[in-house]
Design a protein around this motif. Sequence first.
Motif, PDB file in Angstrom:
ATOM      1  N   LEU A 100      50.002  45.722  38.095  1.00 50.44           N
ATOM      2  CA  LEU A 100      51.460  45.601  38.028  1.00 50.44           C
ATOM      3  C   LEU A 100      52.179  46.847  38.525  1.00 50.44           C
ATOM      4  CD1 LEU A 100      51.846  43.675  34.654  1.00 50.44           C
ATOM      5  CD2 LEU A 100      52.115  42.798  36.978  1.00 50.44           C
ATOM      6  N   GLN A 101      51.404  47.852  38.977  1.00 52.54           N
ATOM      7  CA  GLN A 101      52.045  49.059  39.503  1.00 52.54           C
ATOM      8  C   GLN A 101      52.271  48.899  41.015  1.00 52.54           C
ATOM      9  OE1 GLN A 101      50.277  52.770  37.959  1.00 52.54           O
ATOM     10  NE2 GLN A 101      49.434  51.555  36.267  1.00 52.54           N
ATOM     11  N   PRO A 102      53.200  49.683  41.576  1.00 53.39           N
ATOM     12  CA  PRO A 102      53.521  49.520  43.002  1.00 53.39           C
ATOM     13  C   PRO A 102      52.284  49.575  43.881  1.00 53.39           C
ATOM     14  CG  PRO A 102      55.057  51.041  41.982  1.00 53.39           C
ATOM     15  CD  PRO A 102      54.022  50.732  40.943  1.00 53.39           C
ATOM     16  N   ALA A 103      52.197  48.638  44.836  1.00 52.71           N
ATOM     17  CA  ALA A 103      50.979  48.467  45.620  1.00 52.71           C
ATOM     18  C   ALA A 103      50.713  49.627  46.575  1.00 52.71           C
ATOM     19  CB  ALA A 103      51.049  47.158  46.412  1.00 52.71           C
ATOM     20  N   ASP A 104      51.759  50.379  46.911  1.00 52.03           N
ATOM     21  CA  ASP A 104      51.578  51.411  47.936  1.00 52.03           C
ATOM     22  C   ASP A 104      51.262  52.773  47.344  1.00 52.03           C
ATOM     23  OD1 ASP A 104      53.973  51.700  46.756  1.00 52.03           O
ATOM     24  OD2 ASP A 104      55.188  51.659  48.589  1.00 52.03           O
TER      25      ASP A 104
ATOM     26  N   ALA B 299      32.999  36.834  46.932  1.00 50.19           N
ATOM     27  CA  ALA B 299      34.020  37.312  47.860  1.00 50.19           C
ATOM     28  C   ALA B 299      34.624  38.636  47.412  1.00 50.19           C
ATOM     29  CB  ALA B 299      35.123  36.276  47.996  1.00 50.19           C
ATOM     30  N   LEU B 300      34.249  39.085  46.210  1.00 49.86           N
ATOM     31  CA  LEU B 300      34.822  40.342  45.704  1.00 49.86           C
ATOM     32  C   LEU B 300      34.539  41.516  46.646  1.00 49.86           C
ATOM     33  CD1 LEU B 300      34.214  39.997  41.880  1.00 49.86           C
ATOM     34  CD2 LEU B 300      36.405  40.325  42.989  1.00 49.86           C
ATOM     35  N   THR B 301      33.384  41.482  47.320  1.00 45.48           N
ATOM     36  CA  THR B 301      33.072  42.572  48.251  1.00 45.48           C
ATOM     37  C   THR B 301      34.084  42.585  49.396  1.00 45.48           C
ATOM     38  OG1 THR B 301      31.656  41.081  49.480  1.00 45.48           O
ATOM     39  CG2 THR B 301      30.604  42.423  47.812  1.00 45.48           C
ATOM     40  N   PHE B 302      34.466  41.394  49.822  1.00 40.78           N
ATOM     41  CA  PHE B 302      35.449  41.248  50.888  1.00 40.78           C
ATOM     42  C   PHE B 302      36.803  41.785  50.409  1.00 40.78           C
ATOM     43  CE2 PHE B 302      38.764  38.012  51.953  1.00 40.78           C
ATOM     44  CZ  PHE B 302      39.006  38.366  53.265  1.00 40.78           C
ATOM     45  N   PHE B 303      37.129  41.512  49.155  1.00 44.40           N
ATOM     46  CA  PHE B 303      38.349  42.057  48.565  1.00 44.40           C
ATOM     47  C   PHE B 303      38.347  43.569  48.626  1.00 44.40           C
ATOM     48  CE2 PHE B 303      40.404  38.786  45.604  1.00 44.40           C
ATOM     49  CZ  PHE B 303      40.202  37.791  46.528  1.00 44.40           C
TER      50      PHE B 303
ATOM     51  N   LEU C 186      42.734  50.208  50.428  1.00 44.62           N
ATOM     52  CA  LEU C 186      43.784  51.226  50.343  1.00 44.62           C
ATOM     53  C   LEU C 186      44.710  51.000  49.155  1.00 44.62           C
ATOM     54  CD1 LEU C 186      44.584  51.396  54.147  1.00 44.62           C
ATOM     55  CD2 LEU C 186      43.226  52.982  52.777  1.00 44.62           C
ATOM     56  N   SER C 187      44.528  49.891  48.449  1.00 41.94           N
ATOM     57  CA  SER C 187      45.466  49.606  47.370  1.00 41.94           C
ATOM     58  C   SER C 187      44.749  49.132  46.110  1.00 41.94           C
ATOM     59  CB  SER C 187      46.472  48.549  47.819  1.00 41.94           C
ATOM     60  OG  SER C 187      47.271  48.174  46.731  1.00 41.94           O
TER      61      SER C 187
ATOM     62  N   PRO D 273      46.081  48.668  43.156  1.00 48.16           N
ATOM     63  CA  PRO D 273      46.813  47.590  42.470  1.00 48.16           C
ATOM     64  C   PRO D 273      46.486  46.207  43.035  1.00 48.16           C
ATOM     65  CG  PRO D 273      48.275  49.431  42.835  1.00 48.16           C
ATOM     66  CD  PRO D 273      46.986  49.773  43.537  1.00 48.16           C
ATOM     67  N   LEU D 274      46.439  46.086  44.361  1.00 43.16           N
ATOM     68  CA  LEU D 274      46.149  44.774  44.948  1.00 43.16           C
ATOM     69  C   LEU D 274      44.717  44.327  44.648  1.00 43.16           C
ATOM     70  CD1 LEU D 274      47.886  44.707  48.451  1.00 43.16           C
ATOM     71  CD2 LEU D 274      48.560  43.550  46.354  1.00 43.16           C
ATOM     72  N   LEU D 275      43.770  45.278  44.689  1.00 48.64           N
ATOM     73  CA  LEU D 275      42.377  44.933  44.384  1.00 48.64           C
ATOM     74  C   LEU D 275      42.265  44.376  42.968  1.00 48.64           C
ATOM     75  CD1 LEU D 275      39.322  44.961  44.997  1.00 48.64           C
ATOM     76  CD2 LEU D 275      39.254  47.306  44.207  1.00 48.64           C
ATOM     77  N   ASN D 276      42.921  45.051  42.024  1.00 48.84           N
ATOM     78  CA  ASN D 276      42.876  44.583  40.641  1.00 48.84           C
ATOM     79  C   ASN D 276      43.583  43.241  40.478  1.00 48.84           C
ATOM     80  OD1 ASN D 276      41.469  46.514  38.790  1.00 48.84           O
ATOM     81  ND2 ASN D 276      42.791  47.940  39.863  1.00 48.84           N
TER      82      ASN D 276
END
Lengths: 328, 274
Positions: free
Chosen positions: B34-38, B226-230, B236-237, B239-242
């Motif tokens: 939920l934190q900013p992705a960048d 597919a988690l490896t692909f994630f 680089l992010s 937050p997005l991975l989580n």
Amino acid sequence: MQKAATGPVRRRSGQQENAAAGSTPAGPAVAARKPRKRKSVGRAGYVAWLMLLPAIGVYAGFVLIPLAMGLQYSFYDWNGVGASTFVGIKNYAKVLTDPVLLGSILNAITLIVFFTLIPIGVGLILASLIRSMRQGLMSSAAQTILFLPQIVPLAAAGIAWSWMYAQTGTVNQFLSAVGLGGITRSWLADYGTALPAVGLIGSWVLTGLCTVLLLTGIGKIDTSLYEAVRLDGAGWWREFFTVTLPGLRQEIAVLATLTIIAALSSFDIIYTSTQGGPGRTTLVPGISIFRIGFTQSDVGLASAFGIVLMVLVLLVVLPIQRLSKVND
Amino acid sequence: MRTSRSELLLGRLLLAAALILTLLPLISMLSAALQPADRNPTGIVWPTDPQWGNFVTAFEVGNVWRLMTSSAFIVLGVVPAAMLIATLAGYALGALAPKGGRAVLIIFVAGLTIPFEALIIPLYYQAQAMGTLNTQWAVIFPLLGLFMPFSVFWMRAHFINVPRELSEAARVDGASVFQEFRQIQLPLALPALSALAILLFLWTWNQFLLPVVLIADPLDRTVAGALTFFQGQYSLSIPLLNAGALLIITPAIIVFLIFQRQFVRALLQGAVKG
């Protein structure tokens, strides 16, 4: 409070049985009787084998045949595409002498501490302390929470904990909060802490399962044993060693088997958290087999390592089965 | 049963600690998601400005919908077939007990200890030879075989506890083996079957090693595979991975929450049936 001990499968009410069987006078008395040895009925013999056929088929086709293939590959030097040369036991010799491969086996054995000893130990302590408030724990909320790590894919557990252990992650946040800011680090990138840190991911996954299973086991121990030992004036320790531990032997054996197999064949967690690094500190057999077989294309060596891993599991697991069966 | 007060208190405290520790990684993931992705997130913080949009981004970037479809296909290929095959075999071993059945059971049970890692190399070349490599079938077929030891053992444990008088009565009434199986045995086996279905679903859905090795395109794998692909997509992010990982975990958790009561009970029953 015998709820947990009687299952939905084992004892059914006579009513249900009569409804199902229509004309049979089978009642609860029959249902509760121990199953006796069954003799094969002549005409059922071939029907039984017919019913077994599909299961034997897929099991032989996709487990036993690959196992035989792996055994065959393990005696050859083969890169997966070209010609292969028979090399006898050379691959096995390499698995058992190569420091890198041996190191990964040792890492896996170290992981048993975190996958087996810690979860069962913590589970035993928790379960024996909670014993008296069983209704509380058996409330589905607590049970559900303790079971959650079992439901999450191991690969996702690896990702979650990579973040927990990161420089700005939750573990360091907690340490700083309690005044231990001095020891914060990237736990998975540190040569000294990477393996224990990965091991604790396994502890997280398995402790809940062990606790819930051991609690159910404690629920089946005759309460009069506890009362007797208390009347003797025994404290918590003696009660634990004279009543709880012996009464849980079967559950502990099952859990030890499950968790040791998980420790020796841990692939998912390592793959998504450290990939075996830093250096080779968290390299385990599963990752080694994967790399040797598909990156270095040494199919014979990877297959030999696979067979060694299987034998290792058997060597550790079989004695446990023996121990738990004694004077049962 | 008498227990001292201090013991009770200690027990409660320890249980509370265990529950918090169990939930902590999942809460950490949510907090990071939920934190900013960048930006690089920090530990667990109360989201003052929760970025729910991260989940939407992760869903699109990660092709989660396609992954769910692929996973569902693998689950549908494995679970119903495995259950049917294992039920037949469990019934044969538990209720009919043919000559030589004991040996068959031992061979199945021995399979419980085979680590998937030990088979992964030959399975790759087998799939190559069969032409299934890089398709979902490369995962479906081996999983059917690999799940047999547990499934057969589980169903046999159920059938061996069904009173023999039931089938004898059915025989006297002139039912064939198959009729008796369908009309008497199957209804009684429903609890055992539903627990097995849930377990097989979770094991298939969460399967990682086989899809990673046998299916090159991450989008044709199971979600777990597919988690490896994630990890590559969102390198680089955090937050997005989580967020992506949470999306992947959710279906399994929902299934578990719906069936959890009978599931846990059945599991505990089965584990120590001996």
